[in-house]
Write an enzyme that holds these catalytic residues in place. Structure first.
Site, PDB file in Angstrom:
ATOM      1  N   HIS A  69       0.743  -1.122   0.080  1.00 52.84           N
ATOM      2  CA  HIS A  69       0.106   0.144   0.108  1.00 52.84           C
ATOM      3  C   HIS A  69       0.879   1.158  -0.105  1.00 52.84           C
ATOM      4  O   HIS A  69       0.193   2.387  -0.066  1.00 52.84           O
ATOM      5  CB  HIS A  69      -1.022   0.243   1.306  1.00 52.84           C
ATOM      6  CG  HIS A  69      -0.711   0.214   2.342  1.00 52.84           C
ATOM      7  ND1 HIS A  69      -0.304  -0.712   3.502  1.00 52.84           N
ATOM      8  CD2 HIS A  69       0.175   1.432   3.159  1.00 52.84           C
ATOM      9  CE1 HIS A  69       0.044  -0.249   4.566  1.00 52.84           C
ATOM     10  NE2 HIS A  69       0.214   1.380   4.516  1.00 52.84           N
ATOM     11  N   ASP A 112      -0.190  -7.603   1.591  1.00 60.12           N
ATOM     12  CA  ASP A 112       0.563  -6.145   1.737  1.00 60.12           C
ATOM     13  C   ASP A 112       2.012  -6.121   1.763  1.00 60.12           C
ATOM     14  O   ASP A 112       2.730  -5.979   2.871  1.00 60.12           O
ATOM     15  CB  ASP A 112      -0.070  -5.611   2.913  1.00 60.12           C
ATOM     16  CG  ASP A 112       0.117  -4.029   2.847  1.00 60.12           C
ATOM     17  OD1 ASP A 112       0.523  -3.468   1.773  1.00 60.12           O
ATOM     18  OD2 ASP A 112      -0.058  -3.404   3.889  1.00 60.12           O
ATOM     19  N   SER A 195       4.404   2.492   7.749  1.00 59.00           N
ATOM     20  CA  SER A 195       4.164   1.448   6.894  1.00 59.00           C
ATOM     21  C   SER A 195       5.231   0.921   6.148  1.00 59.00           C
ATOM     22  O   SER A 195       5.814   1.610   5.818  1.00 59.00           O
ATOM     23  CB  SER A 195       2.789   1.583   6.183  1.00 59.00           C
ATOM     24  OG  SER A 195       1.656   1.598   6.928  1.00 59.00           O
TER      25      SER A 195
END
Length: 250
Positions: A69, A112, A195
């Site tokens: 992402h 992810d 992230s």
């Protein structure tokens, strides 16, 4: 906490836009400078003209691992960075090609994970090194785990000028296991801003990639999810080997 910098690229980097499901280090502390030389700060340049940032980590001199992402139009990679006030020795690299997982689901955040091929090689030194990836092991949960990054230290704050880290304890969660995540709970850990950074556990290997954080209810503890690296190790190696073979044939 913002400071003005002569480098235009860092000025752009520090103008952050809110992003859903990006990580921050909450309840952490400053790392010993350059004690985590595999850490990468990833600047995302998006199609709408906005920029943002994620974490990442070096697999070798040519490849970086991060979250799917964190995908963007173009990227800038910062290696050997600890404190924005000290840019001495920091390497600025670009990405040649991004390889987000083919089965990444932007709604559920399953799969992810993303490999980035650098345009030029990272120069390894005492501030820049790779990290090994964990194997499957005996199936037990990793112990003594740490997450690190430059993300926001609380809701509404600016990103940290220094690399922070926090200890997290993984939970034995059946749903997380089914979705191929490790999970931790509580306010300490990642949530918004970092992230793609690594979950590093007792033996010093990377076990997970920081993915998402959520709260079932406003009063409930946050649940932090990390994409399980051992599950994707064959996939990661297949990309690295394929690109390396292509380059060797040129």
């Amino acid at each position: 906490m913002f400071a003005h910098f002569n480098l235009a690229i860092l000025t752009v980097l520090l103008i952050l836009h809110d992003q859903v499901h990006t990580g921050e280090i909450i309840g952490g502390h400053e790392t010993v400078p350059h004690s985590r030389p595999y850490m990468v700060l990833l600047q995302q340049n998006k199609a709408n003209g906005h920029s943002g940032h994620c974490g990442g980590f070096l697999l070798n001199e040519n490849f970086v691992l991060t979250a799917a992402h964190c995908h963007a139009e173009t990227y800038k990679i910062f290696l050997g960075l600890h404190n924005y006030h000290d840019m001495n020795g920091v390497q600025h690299l670009h990405v040649e090609k991004a390889f987000p997982h083919d089965d990444y689901d932007a709604n559920t955040f399953e799969n992810d994970i993303m490999v980035l091929k650098l345009k030029s090689k990272a120069e390894f030194n005492d501030k820049v090194k790779s990290i090994a990836l964990a194997d499957h092991g005996d199936g037990s949960l990793p112990q003594s785990c740490v997450v690190s990054g430059w993300g926001r230290t609380k809701e509404g704050s600016h990103m940290s000028l220094k690399l922070l880290e926090a200890n997290v304890t993984l939970t034995d969660d059946e749903r997380c296991a089914m979705e191929m995540f490790y999970c931790s709970k509580g306010e300490t850990g990642p949530g918004k801003g970092d992230s793609g950074g690594p979950l590093v556990c007792g033996d010093g290997k990377a076990y997970g990639v920081v993915s998402t954080s959520s709260s079932p209810t406003p009063s409930a503890s946050s649940i932090h999810r990390y994409t399980k690296i051992p599950t994707y190790k064959v996939w990661i190696n297949s990309i690295i080997n394929a690109i390396s073979n292509i380059n060797n044939e040129r």
